[in-house]
Motif scaffolding. Sequence first.
Motif, short mmCIF file in Angstrom:
data_model
loop_
_atom_site.label_atom_id
_atom_site.label_comp_id
_atom_site.label_asym_id
_atom_site.label_seq_id
_atom_site.Cartn_x
_atom_site.Cartn_y
_atom_site.Cartn_z
N GLY A 407 -22.91 12.25 7.29
CA GLY A 407 -21.83 11.94 8.24
C GLY A 407 -20.86 10.91 7.68
O GLY A 407 -19.64 11.05 7.80
N LEU A 408 -21.42 9.87 7.05
CA LEU A 408 -20.56 8.83 6.47
C LEU A 408 -19.79 9.35 5.28
O LEU A 408 -18.62 9.00 5.06
N MET A 409 -20.44 10.21 4.49
CA MET A 409 -19.76 10.79 3.33
C MET A 409 -18.56 11.64 3.78
O MET A 409 -17.48 11.58 3.19
N LYS A 410 -18.78 12.40 4.85
CA LYS A 410 -17.69 13.23 5.38
C LYS A 410 -16.56 12.36 5.94
O LYS A 410 -15.37 12.63 5.71
N ALA A 411 -16.96 11.30 6.64
CA ALA A 411 -15.95 10.41 7.23
C ALA A 411 -15.13 9.73 6.14
O ALA A 411 -13.91 9.59 6.24
N LYS A 412 -15.82 9.31 5.04
CA LYS A 412 -15.09 8.63 3.96
C LYS A 412 -14.13 9.59 3.27
O LYS A 412 -13.00 9.23 2.92
N LYS A 413 -14.57 10.84 3.13
CA LYS A 413 -13.71 11.85 2.50
C LYS A 413 -12.47 12.13 3.36
O LYS A 413 -11.35 12.24 2.84
N GLN A 414 -12.68 12.21 4.67
CA GLN A 414 -11.55 12.45 5.58
C GLN A 414 -10.59 11.25 5.59
O GLN A 414 -9.37 11.42 5.63
N LEU A 415 -11.16 10.04 5.53
CA LEU A 415 -10.31 8.84 5.49
C LEU A 415 -9.46 8.84 4.22
O LEU A 415 -8.28 8.48 4.26
N LYS A 416 -10.05 9.27 3.10
CA LYS A 416 -9.30 9.26 1.85
C LYS A 416 -8.11 10.20 1.92
O LYS A 416 -7.03 9.92 1.39
N LYS A 417 -8.30 11.35 2.60
CA LYS A 417 -7.19 12.30 2.74
C LYS A 417 -6.07 11.75 3.60
O LYS A 417 -4.90 12.10 3.43
N LYS A 418 -6.43 10.88 4.54
CA LYS A 418 -5.43 10.34 5.48
C LYS A 418 -4.93 8.95 5.09
O LYS A 418 -4.35 8.24 5.90
N MET A 419 -5.12 8.59 3.84
CA MET A 419 -4.70 7.26 3.39
C MET A 419 -3.19 7.08 3.58
O MET A 419 -2.38 7.85 3.07
N PRO A 420 -2.77 6.07 4.37
CA PRO A 420 -1.33 5.82 4.56
C PRO A 420 -0.69 5.29 3.28
O PRO A 420 -1.37 4.67 2.45
N LYS A 421 0.58 5.52 3.12
CA LYS A 421 1.29 5.07 1.93
C LYS A 421 2.60 4.41 2.31
O LYS A 421 3.14 4.61 3.39
N ARG A 422 3.10 3.62 1.38
CA ARG A 422 4.44 3.06 1.55
C ARG A 422 5.48 4.17 1.43
O ARG A 422 5.29 5.12 0.67
N ARG A 423 6.57 4.03 2.17
CA ARG A 423 7.61 5.05 2.18
C ARG A 423 8.62 4.84 1.05
O ARG A 423 8.95 3.70 0.72
N SER A 424 9.08 5.92 0.51
CA SER A 424 10.11 5.87 -0.52
C SER A 424 11.42 5.36 0.08
O SER A 424 11.83 5.80 1.15
N GLY A 425 12.08 4.42 -0.60
CA GLY A 425 13.35 3.89 -0.12
C GLY A 425 13.22 2.75 0.88
O GLY A 425 14.23 2.14 1.25
N GLU A 426 12.00 2.44 1.32
CA GLU A 426 11.79 1.34 2.26
C GLU A 426 11.61 0.04 1.49
O GLU A 426 11.08 0.02 0.37
N SER A 427 12.05 -1.08 2.06
CA SER A 427 11.92 -2.39 1.43
C SER A 427 10.71 -3.12 2.02
O SER A 427 10.50 -3.11 3.24
N TYR A 428 9.95 -3.79 1.16
CA TYR A 428 8.74 -4.48 1.58
C TYR A 428 8.75 -5.92 1.08
O TYR A 428 9.47 -6.27 0.16
N TRP A 429 7.93 -6.74 1.70
CA TRP A 429 7.78 -8.14 1.29
C TRP A 429 6.29 -8.43 1.17
O TRP A 429 5.44 -7.65 1.63
#
Length: 818
Positions: A407-429
């Motif tokens: 169950g944890l292995m499946k959950a970790k795999k699903q989390l990896k697929k849904k990893m959020p990312k920074r947006r192209s063209g957006e400014s960060y600090w």
Amino acid sequence: MTQPTENPDRDVLASEYFDLIPFQPYPVQEEALLAYFTNEQGVLVCAPTGTGKTLIAEAAVYEALRTGKRMYYTTPLIALTDQKLVELRESAVRWGFSADQVGLVTGNRTANPDAPVLVVVAEILLNRLLNPESFDFSNVSSVVMDEFHYFNDPERGIVWELTLGLLPPHVRTMLLSATVGNALDFTSWLYRSHQRRLQLVSGSERKVPLQFEWIEDDILADFAEKIAAGDEVTRRTPALLFCFSRAQCWTTAELLKGKSLIDKARQAELADYLNAADMSEGAGPKLKAILMRGVGVHHAGVLPRYRRIVEELFQRKLLSFCVCTETLAAGINLPARSVVLPSLLKGPKDKKKLVDPSSAQQIFGRAGRPQFDDRGYVFSLAHEDDVKINRWREKYDSIPEDTKDPGLMKAKKQLKKKMPKRRSGESYWTVSQFEQLQQAAAANLSSRGRLPWRLLAYLLGENAEVQPIRDLVGRRLLPPNGIDEAQRDLNRMLITLWTAGYIELDPKPRAASPKPIKKSKDDAPEVKATEGLFGNLLDQMRGDDETQKANEEEDNQDPALIESRGYEVDDYRPTLATPTDRLERLVHLKSINPLFGVYLADQLAIADPQERIAALESVLEVPGSVARYVRMPSYDDMPPGTLATTRLDSQLLTMGLATAEELGAKGDDEEEEVRDRGFGRVMFDEPRVWPLTIGEKLLRLFREEFPRVQNVNVRPVWIVGELLEFGGDFNKYVTARKLQKEEGILFRHCLRMILLLDEMANVPPLESTVETWEDPLDDLADLLTESCRKIDPQSTDEILSDSKEPVDDLVGLGRRNA
């Protein structure tokens, strides 16, 4: 009531003032007070925001009241003078003096102007020093210059600089500043250039220390609710929440509106207050709904009367948050426990950059109230995308990499697929940038800006000798090459006034030699030398011959011809600049560049009413974020008027300064119209020239006639013009145009237009009469005044009241005080 005593011993004064302080002074306060009472010429106090410098300043106020002398308390902002007036009156009463012994003069407003203690904007003090025949300084004991780091302001810093140079030696000076990098060098310069010796008192510790926290796991709305929870001791509010745009202030306030931010007791008190207040027009209903949730909005787009409501509620601790722009950090006293920064970047979306360190430290310093808090909190929030990434990482890392649980292995795999990312063209600090702002070195003080045209005209009107002005320029806080450039700039200004017929120069300027010498970027274009050694010699000989010829013809040359050919500025040293009858016209204009103002007046004599309004509106600075919604009507809706059709268009075409398309001629093969999403104007698939407005036409002609007059711009808007179309009903206008969130900007624009109309009435062109020039301008000013009084009578009367100053705001920068 305490009676003044003439010439009491200064040790006695110091002892009395220390006895009046209801608590033990902070070390830097005690050191500064002792320095002030013992030093003959005064003190420079450099300490962080929130160190209690007002307590130090009030020593000079007490001294003046106690001795029956006069003193001036200067600030850089009109809003700050209003606040200081209230504070100093309260202190005077507490000491046993009358409140009416403290007055105010801002150039826009007066209150008891004959009081011995006067709170003034810095320009007023400078004007009085320049008018010794009208203002006697023999009885002035001291001058306090609050927020003195405004010496570094690019446009208004010269006011402080000139004031320091003109103060009589007997006037004790107290300069109060945030920490500066070159304080010791500054005091050395002040003594070397102006023979004023100030004792330096520096402090780095705040009475209420700051605690900095980087918030990487909360979005703003949730974080705001967290720090607003708890009792008076545990919660971190009231807080100032700083945004770097007016639009973002409203967006953020709306975001917080649905959160639980205040308790029921304060909300009930808020409801009683707000139900009794008149907030039925413009942004009032929207702001009222936000205020009911314990959130205020404070920026230039909010009407002054609504800003006063926000300030009062915040000071009464009925608001948990005040969402504001960085201008509030300049000195307006809204005591807060915390400062919250949702972003560390400012600027347009595609050009965002880290906030300036000096501005950031001013913002940080707003946290912590000496009378309530043992520390101030400064919170910087990570970008919302980074918060999502951090939350994801926390979940992902909570599942062991070597887990055998399916169950944890499946959950970790699903989390990896849904990893959020920074947006192209957006400014960060980042947190490192937050730390960088905390540790940044303080800025150095240095002379900023050029000598204002209006002040130069005034000085020459008082004394035609150039050397005193040259000496003034030579004493500026600049490196040697900066002084040299400032002297060249003075020469350029003098020659510009000469070519325009405002002064007569003796000796006259010398035509520039075409020798291939290196020029500054503002001088005439460099003459290209011929290649090779022989070519260089030939160029040198040619240059010598032409220079000799120019010298022989100097007396017979027309000034305009020399202007077009260029002139010597490096070694030119005129001794006299004798005013002509025209020079006095420049002194009447303070809202705009006076050279451009007089030029406008001469052109607008034959303009029709709409052209006059449009031309004058275009010279008053309106933020681009507002100007895009109040642009000039198209040629179809407002065809060119009399001035354009009978004079300007033909001149522009003849001189090659505009094309026929720029003057409204339509092409034969226009493409399908499309909508420009930026400005809402009609554009075309193929590049199309947008027709020039009346202001843009006038500016092109002015720049051709005055090529070396810098920083003159126009921004075509139709605010006053459209307000008149609504019968002068300001609320109907802003509501119909959906501009309620910017109504403060529009209101200020109308007030500035009234002031400009009054100034322009004093520079009538030759082609006009009272009936054709002054009467129409006065009628328009009266109509606008009536409109403004209906929307905010207090602010209108304060800003338009007669200051009774003989020469008001000589540097021509009073519009920036608001």
